[in-house]
Design a protein around this motif. Structure first.
Motif, PDB file in Angstrom:
ATOM      1  N   ALA A 590       0.832  -1.201   0.000  1.00  0.00           N
ATOM      2  CA  ALA A 590       0.000   0.000   0.000  1.00  0.00           C
ATOM      3  C   ALA A 590       0.871   1.257   0.000  1.00  0.00           C
ATOM      4  CB  ALA A 590      -0.928   0.005   1.213  1.00  0.00           C
ATOM      5  N   GLU A 591       0.415   2.270  -0.717  1.00  0.00           N
ATOM      6  CA  GLU A 591       1.077   3.576  -0.714  1.00  0.00           C
ATOM      7  C   GLU A 591       0.587   4.363   0.505  1.00  0.00           C
ATOM      8  OE1 GLU A 591       3.254   4.974  -2.704  1.00  0.00           O
ATOM      9  OE2 GLU A 591       3.355   3.655  -4.471  1.00  0.00           O
ATOM     10  N   ILE A 592       1.506   4.757   1.368  1.00  0.00           N
ATOM     11  CA  ILE A 592       1.155   5.472   2.598  1.00  0.00           C
ATOM     12  C   ILE A 592       1.705   6.891   2.519  1.00  0.00           C
ATOM     13  CG2 ILE A 592       1.257   5.462   5.117  1.00  0.00           C
ATOM     14  CD1 ILE A 592      -0.185   3.053   3.911  1.00  0.00           C
ATOM     15  N   GLU A 593       0.863   7.857   2.866  1.00  0.00           N
ATOM     16  CA  GLU A 593       1.280   9.259   2.877  1.00  0.00           C
ATOM     17  C   GLU A 593       0.999   9.835   4.259  1.00  0.00           C
ATOM     18  OE1 GLU A 593       0.550  12.223  -0.485  1.00  0.00           O
ATOM     19  OE2 GLU A 593      -0.938  12.859   1.029  1.00  0.00           O
ATOM     20  N   ILE A 613      10.931   0.482   8.844  1.00  0.00           N
ATOM     21  CA  ILE A 613      10.970   1.164   7.560  1.00  0.00           C
ATOM     22  C   ILE A 613      10.775   2.661   7.767  1.00  0.00           C
ATOM     23  CG2 ILE A 613       9.972   1.249   5.249  1.00  0.00           C
ATOM     24  CD1 ILE A 613       8.706  -1.616   6.557  1.00  0.00           C
ATOM     25  N   TYR A 614      11.666   3.463   7.198  1.00  0.00           N
ATOM     26  CA  TYR A 614      11.568   4.911   7.290  1.00  0.00           C
ATOM     27  C   TYR A 614      10.742   5.463   6.135  1.00  0.00           C
ATOM     28  CZ  TYR A 614      14.864   5.539  11.087  1.00  0.00           C
ATOM     29  OH  TYR A 614      15.469   5.530  12.311  1.00  0.00           O
ATOM     30  N   ALA A 615       9.951   6.499   6.435  1.00  0.00           N
ATOM     31  CA  ALA A 615       9.224   7.224   5.391  1.00  0.00           C
ATOM     32  C   ALA A 615      10.132   8.319   4.833  1.00  0.00           C
ATOM     33  CB  ALA A 615       7.944   7.832   5.961  1.00  0.00           C
ATOM     34  N   TYR A 616       9.992   8.580   3.529  1.00  0.00           N
ATOM     35  CA  TYR A 616      10.842   9.558   2.868  1.00  0.00           C
ATOM     36  C   TYR A 616      10.123  10.901   2.765  1.00  0.00           C
ATOM     37  CZ  TYR A 616      13.808   5.640   1.847  1.00  0.00           C
ATOM     38  OH  TYR A 616      14.618   4.555   1.976  1.00  0.00           O
ATOM     39  N   HIS A 617      10.845  11.982   3.076  1.00  0.00           N
ATOM     40  CA  HIS A 617      10.285  13.323   3.164  1.00  0.00           C
ATOM     41  C   HIS A 617      10.423  14.030   1.824  1.00  0.00           C
ATOM     42  CE1 HIS A 617      10.175  17.368   5.523  1.00  0.00           C
ATOM     43  NE2 HIS A 617       8.981  17.003   5.102  1.00  0.00           N
ATOM     44  N   ASP A 618       9.291  14.569   1.298  1.00  0.00           N
ATOM     45  CA  ASP A 618       9.371  15.308   0.041  1.00  0.00           C
ATOM     46  C   ASP A 618       9.410  16.816   0.318  1.00  0.00           C
ATOM     47  OD1 ASP A 618       6.801  16.173   0.607  1.00  0.00           O
ATOM     48  OD2 ASP A 618       5.832  14.788  -0.771  1.00  0.00           O
ATOM     49  N   ALA A 619       9.382  17.603  -0.720  1.00  0.00           N
ATOM     50  CA  ALA A 619       9.490  19.062  -0.585  1.00  0.00           C
ATOM     51  C   ALA A 619       8.179  19.705  -0.157  1.00  0.00           C
ATOM     52  CB  ALA A 619       9.949  19.666  -1.918  1.00  0.00           C
ATOM     53  N   LYS A 620       7.099  18.914  -0.089  1.00  0.00           N
ATOM     54  CA  LYS A 620       5.779  19.457   0.255  1.00  0.00           C
ATOM     55  C   LYS A 620       5.354  19.070   1.668  1.00  0.00           C
ATOM     56  CE  LYS A 620       4.246  19.253  -4.566  1.00  0.00           C
ATOM     57  NZ  LYS A 620       3.231  18.713  -5.498  1.00  0.00           N
ATOM     58  N   ASP A 621       6.329  18.837   2.525  1.00  0.00           N
ATOM     59  CA  ASP A 621       6.056  18.481   3.924  1.00  0.00           C
ATOM     60  C   ASP A 621       5.175  17.244   4.032  1.00  0.00           C
ATOM     61  OD1 ASP A 621       7.577  20.473   5.186  1.00  0.00           O
ATOM     62  OD2 ASP A 621       6.004  21.949   4.821  1.00  0.00           O
ATOM     63  N   LYS A 622       5.476  16.251   3.197  1.00  0.00           N
ATOM     64  CA  LYS A 622       4.781  14.973   3.281  1.00  0.00           C
ATOM     65  C   LYS A 622       5.800  13.844   3.300  1.00  0.00           C
ATOM     66  CE  LYS A 622       0.513  16.462   0.999  1.00  0.00           C
ATOM     67  NZ  LYS A 622      -0.411  16.245  -0.140  1.00  0.00           N
ATOM     68  N   TYR A 623       5.438  12.768   4.000  1.00  0.00           N
ATOM     69  CA  TYR A 623       6.285  11.583   4.073  1.00  0.00           C
ATOM     70  C   TYR A 623       5.603  10.456   3.298  1.00  0.00           C
ATOM     71  CZ  TYR A 623       8.969  13.848   7.790  1.00  0.00           C
ATOM     72  OH  TYR A 623       9.752  14.694   8.509  1.00  0.00           O
ATOM     73  N   HIS A 624       6.429   9.620   2.637  1.00  0.00           N
ATOM     74  CA  HIS A 624       5.889   8.544   1.806  1.00  0.00           C
ATOM     75  C   HIS A 624       6.642   7.244   2.083  1.00  0.00           C
ATOM     76  CE1 HIS A 624       3.778  11.531  -0.758  1.00  0.00           C
ATOM     77  NE2 HIS A 624       4.850  12.276  -0.524  1.00  0.00           N
ATOM     78  N   GLN A 649       5.280  10.064  18.911  1.00  0.00           N
ATOM     79  CA  GLN A 649       4.074   9.276  18.700  1.00  0.00           C
ATOM     80  C   GLN A 649       4.473   7.831  18.506  1.00  0.00           C
ATOM     81  OE1 GLN A 649       1.602  10.510  15.402  1.00  0.00           O
ATOM     82  NE2 GLN A 649       0.296   8.716  15.507  1.00  0.00           N
ATOM     83  N   ASN A 650       3.776   6.936  19.156  1.00  0.00           N
ATOM     84  CA  ASN A 650       3.991   5.494  19.005  1.00  0.00           C
ATOM     85  C   ASN A 650       2.608   4.851  18.983  1.00  0.00           C
ATOM     86  OD1 ASN A 650       4.756   2.843  19.027  1.00  0.00           O
ATOM     87  ND2 ASN A 650       5.894   2.924  20.957  1.00  0.00           N
ATOM     88  N   THR A 651       2.050   4.667  17.776  1.00  0.00           N
ATOM     89  CA  THR A 651       0.663   4.262  17.621  1.00  0.00           C
ATOM     90  C   THR A 651       0.569   2.966  16.831  1.00  0.00           C
ATOM     91  OG1 THR A 651       0.005   6.591  17.581  1.00  0.00           O
ATOM     92  CG2 THR A 651      -1.612   4.989  16.823  1.00  0.00           C
ATOM     93  N   ALA A 652      -0.221   2.015  17.326  1.00  0.00           N
ATOM     94  CA  ALA A 652      -0.476   0.760  16.618  1.00  0.00           C
ATOM     95  C   ALA A 652      -1.649   0.949  15.659  1.00  0.00           C
ATOM     96  CB  ALA A 652      -0.778  -0.353  17.607  1.00  0.00           C
ATOM     97  N   LEU A 653      -1.508   0.414  14.433  1.00  0.00           N
ATOM     98  CA  LEU A 653      -2.606   0.480  13.463  1.00  0.00           C
ATOM     99  C   LEU A 653      -2.458  -0.644  12.450  1.00  0.00           C
ATOM    100  CD1 LEU A 653      -1.205   2.037  10.741  1.00  0.00           C
ATOM    101  CD2 LEU A 653      -1.298   3.913  12.340  1.00  0.00           C
ATOM    102  N   THR A 654      -3.494  -0.848  11.653  1.00  0.00           N
ATOM    103  CA  THR A 654      -3.502  -1.889  10.634  1.00  0.00           C
ATOM    104  C   THR A 654      -3.536  -1.242   9.256  1.00  0.00           C
ATOM    105  OG1 THR A 654      -4.690  -3.396  12.102  1.00  0.00           O
ATOM    106  CG2 THR A 654      -4.692  -3.932   9.771  1.00  0.00           C
ATOM    107  N   ILE A 655      -2.692  -1.727   8.347  1.00  0.00           N
ATOM    108  CA  ILE A 655      -2.649  -1.190   6.990  1.00  0.00           C
ATOM    109  C   ILE A 655      -3.751  -1.868   6.176  1.00  0.00           C
ATOM    110  CG2 ILE A 655      -1.245  -0.877   4.936  1.00  0.00           C
ATOM    111  CD1 ILE A 655      -0.344   0.702   7.436  1.00  0.00           C
ATOM    112  N   THR A 656      -4.714  -1.075   5.722  1.00  0.00           N
ATOM    113  CA  THR A 656      -5.871  -1.621   4.994  1.00  0.00           C
ATOM    114  C   THR A 656      -5.811  -1.356   3.498  1.00  0.00           C
ATOM    115  OG1 THR A 656      -7.094   0.414   5.445  1.00  0.00           O
ATOM    116  CG2 THR A 656      -7.352  -1.393   7.015  1.00  0.00           C
ATOM    117  N   GLY A 657      -4.889  -0.523   3.059  1.00  0.00           N
ATOM    118  CA  GLY A 657      -4.773  -0.161   1.655  1.00  0.00           C
ATOM    119  C   GLY A 657      -4.119   1.196   1.535  1.00  0.00           C
ATOM    120  N   ASN A 658      -4.109   1.755   0.324  1.00  0.00           N
ATOM    121  CA  ASN A 658      -3.551   3.090   0.137  1.00  0.00           C
ATOM    122  C   ASN A 658      -4.269   4.072   1.059  1.00  0.00           C
ATOM    123  OD1 ASN A 658      -2.012   1.949  -1.878  1.00  0.00           O
ATOM    124  ND2 ASN A 658      -3.280   2.728  -3.554  1.00  0.00           N
ATOM    125  N   GLN A 659      -3.518   4.833   1.822  1.00  0.00           N
ATOM    126  CA  GLN A 659      -4.174   5.715   2.773  1.00  0.00           C
ATOM    127  C   GLN A 659      -3.259   6.868   3.194  1.00  0.00           C
ATOM    128  OE1 GLN A 659      -3.867   2.029   5.545  1.00  0.00           O
ATOM    129  NE2 GLN A 659      -4.560   3.683   6.870  1.00  0.00           N
TER     130      GLN A 659
END
Length: 680
Positions: A590-593, A613-624, A649-659
């Protein structure tokens, strides 16, 4: 004066520390016996300290409160909590936010001096104050500060085989004659040292910026480590054909694991590339933690003859005589206002009636209203006089009720206290017996490997899950009995009476949820360990035996847990990762933003893959990033806000799809962040 001078000298030590990444200053505040208020000297010193804290870039305070061993363990826990609160409240009053303060109450459990004399007791009645000063300007600095130093150093023998076991179980075997300088020359003279770093947990990956990714694909990790060897500060290398043997303990047992080596991406995060060399899987039995054996017959003699079925006759309700009812005061009528011509005559009538007629009617109406007000006032005065008589009678009846019933109520409380204490002791003895048996079984099965046998035994003697509710109810009831002993009967009725006017001293439905966490101690065990030196010696001797065995193996850390062993022969020193590529197909990723503005590192931990896994930071203040669909993950955000305060923040969640996941960071302390990460 001496106390002030000493503490002021300590305060002077704070000057000029903000350039260091971390600086800790410690001092203590002491208390008189059975007291928890600060004296004026302590307040003056704390005030000066607070002024310096407010000028620092960022700092946090850890308060650890203690008592001597006078009174019971339960009372001392409460007293130490009050002492911590006294210091905590003073910090709040002087501008230190609660988010930067962590408090701990240890009661009598951690003395620094003997409690056998007054001097030692005075030293033990203390609150230890640790002020941690931090300085960081980038997220990388911040993460390094949280993670701390992972390096472990070991001295090597120059003309012998060397086997080194690091604190978390990494085992490195270095053959004799396997070392040479970087340019291939023989070794000179000088001390040889090995430097090891172990990265086995999500906490390690988060703070050391280690991601389990290779060529954009997720890796399932068995652990990471670094090995270097130096002589006189210069790094060495392994000779050709003379590899080192590495055994890596891991909780993630997988086949087809390979040796990966690091590459640094554009954001300074370590990723990996495979060497295609396998990590072989070794059976657990090849490496075994040292264990100790105790005299189980001696320990079993300490068991108590007890039967939980003996608990009976516990009463939670007290029914007093009918309670005098307080009379209600009479209701006073409002004065009827005087009439006016505008009230009695509309404007069009006033145009036709003569003025004298209007004034006459107004006067007649006001005379009637005056009589009504006088009549109402006379009636109220009569009722109020009757109310005062009834109130006087109520006061007399209440005093008689309190006098006649209070002695009976307190007798009932005392009798109930005896019964509930007996029940508490029975439950504690039963739990003690179960703990003794479980501890003996561990010894007989050669599984007694803990560095803290006494602590393990205390944990084993806590009430079992099946008894926690009953034990918690008994303990809560005893607390309530203690509270009610000093209260009047009428106050007790006001606080705890039900609709049937019965005083209830048990646990209400809405209070049950905290019984399982608030009452898990076993005072019988604590008292036995404290007062019976022969009994306590069983566990002290076991601990000494374990320490001696572990010291020989270089395994002095409690978390040296060897479950599964990966093994490989490595031809070079450096950083390595035991991994394999995840078999999750691209269609299940899934693509996560994550939209986030601020100084932070956003990452995700996938527990059942042991992947970070680390999220990558873009120029628009978003992580992917991409994550496997259907997996339980933990989202970790680490950074600081514009004020320099840590956010987390340390939060548990389930990946359900692109979100898109909205972060919910909160201001925290570095101390609490470390604790939270250590439990991942």
């Amino acid at each position: 004066m001496r106390k002030n001078t000493l503490l002021l000298i300590m305060l002077m030590g704070f000057v000029g520390i903000v350039n260091a990444q971390t600086e800790v200053k410690n001092f203590q505040v002491h208390f008189k016996s059975d007291e928890y208020t600060l004296d004026q000297d302590d307040r003056n010193v704390l005030y000066q300290l607070m002024k310096q804290m407010q000028t620092n870039t960022y700092c946090e305070v850890v308060l650890k409160a203690h008592t001597d061993q006078d009174a019971s363990a339960t009372y001392n826990e409460e007293l130490s909590a009050k002492r911590a609160k006294s210091v905590n409240d003073y910090l709040l009053e002087n501008g230190i936010s609660q988010q930067r303060i962590s408090t701990y109450a240890f009661g009598e459990s951690k003395p620094i001096k003997s409690n056998s004399n007054e001097f030692g007791k005075a030293q033990n009645r203390r609150v230890e104050i640790a002020v941690n000063y931090y300085s960081y300007s980038t997220v990388n600095d911040f993460l390094k500060l949280i993670g701390g130093n992972y390096k472990q150093s070991f001295t090597l023998k120059p003309d012998a085989d060397n086997t080194i076991v690091a604190k978390n179980g990494l085992r490195v075997v270095l053959p004799k004659g396997s070392l040479e300088t970087i340019d291939g020359k023989p070794l000179g003279k000088g001390e040889l040292s090995m430097e090891i770093e172990e990265f086995f947990t999500a906490n390690d990956a988060a703070t050391q910026q280690l991601s389990t990714v290779a060529d954009g694909k997720i890796l399932e990790s068995g652990g990471m480590f670094s090995v270097k060897v130096k002589q006189n500060g210069q790094e060495l290398r392994l000779k050709d054909g003379k590899p080192m043997q590495v055994d890596l303990p891991s909780k993630n047992l997988q086949n087809n694991m390979q040796v990966f080596v690091p590459v640094l991406n554009s954001q300074g995060i370590t990723e990996w590339k495979t060497t295609a060399q396998p990590f072989d899987l070794k059976p657990k039995k090849e490496i075994k933690l040292p264990h100790t054996k105790i005299n189980v017959a001696q320990l079993r003699k300490a068991k108590e003859e007890v039967d939980v079925r003996e608990i009976r006759g516990l009463e939670y309700y007290y029914k007093p005589l009918p309670i005098p009812k307080r009379p209600l005061p009479p209701k006073k009528h409002h004065e009827i206002a005087m009439a006016s011509k505008h009230e009695l005559f509309p404007w069009y009538e006033r145009m036709f009636y003569p003025r004298f007629y209007v004034e006459k009617k107004v006067a007649e109406e006001n005379a009637t209203r005056i009589k009504l007000n006088q009549k109402n006032n006379a009636r109220y005065a009569s009722k109020f006089a009757a109310y005062e008589l009834a109130l006087d009678k109520y006061k007399v009846d209440s005093a008689n009720f309190e006098t006649s019933e209070l002695a009976s109520f307190r007798d009932w409380l005392n009798q109930s206290e005896v019964k509930f204490k007996e029940a508490k002791l029975i439950l504690e003895k039963a739990s003690f017996n179960k703990g003794v048996e479980r501890f003996c079984e561990l010894s007989e099965q050669e599984k007694l490997t803990s560095l803290n046998p006494k602590g393990m035994f205390i944990s084993m003697t806590r009430p079992s899950v099946s008894q926690q509710f009953l034990y918690g109810t008994v303990m809560a009831t005893l607390d309530r009995i203690t509270e009610l002993k000093d209260k009047s009967l009428l106050m007790a009725i006001g606080l705890y009476a039900n609709k049937q006017s019965q005083i209830f001293i048990g646990v209400k439905e809405q209070e049950r949820k905290w019984l399982y966490s608030n009452y898990v101690r076993n005072d019988f065990t604590a008292d036995k360990l404290k007062n019976n030196s022969e009994f306590a010696g069983i566990f002290d001797n076991a601990q000494l035996d374990i320490l001696k065995q572990r010291e020989k193996l270089g395994m002095l850390e409690e978390n040296t847990i060897v479950e599964n062993i990966y093994s490989a022969s490595l031809s070079n020193f450096g950083v390595y990762n035991c991994d394999r590529f995840s078999n999750t197909p691209p269609t299940q990723m899934a693509e996560i933003e994550i939209p986030y503005k601020g100084n932070a590192r956003v990452s995700f931990f996938v527990p059942d893959m042991n992947s970070f896994i680390y999220a990558y930071h873009d120029a628009k203040d978003k992580y992917h990033l991409k994550l496997p669909i259907g997996k339980q993950v933990k989202m970790v955000v680490l950074g600081f806000n514009e004020k320099g305060e840590p956010v987390f923040q340390n939060t548990a969640l389930t990946i359900t799809g692109n979100q898109t996941i909205e972060p919910n960071v909160k201001v925290s302390t570095i101390f609490d962040i470390r604790n939270s990460l250590s439990r991942m």
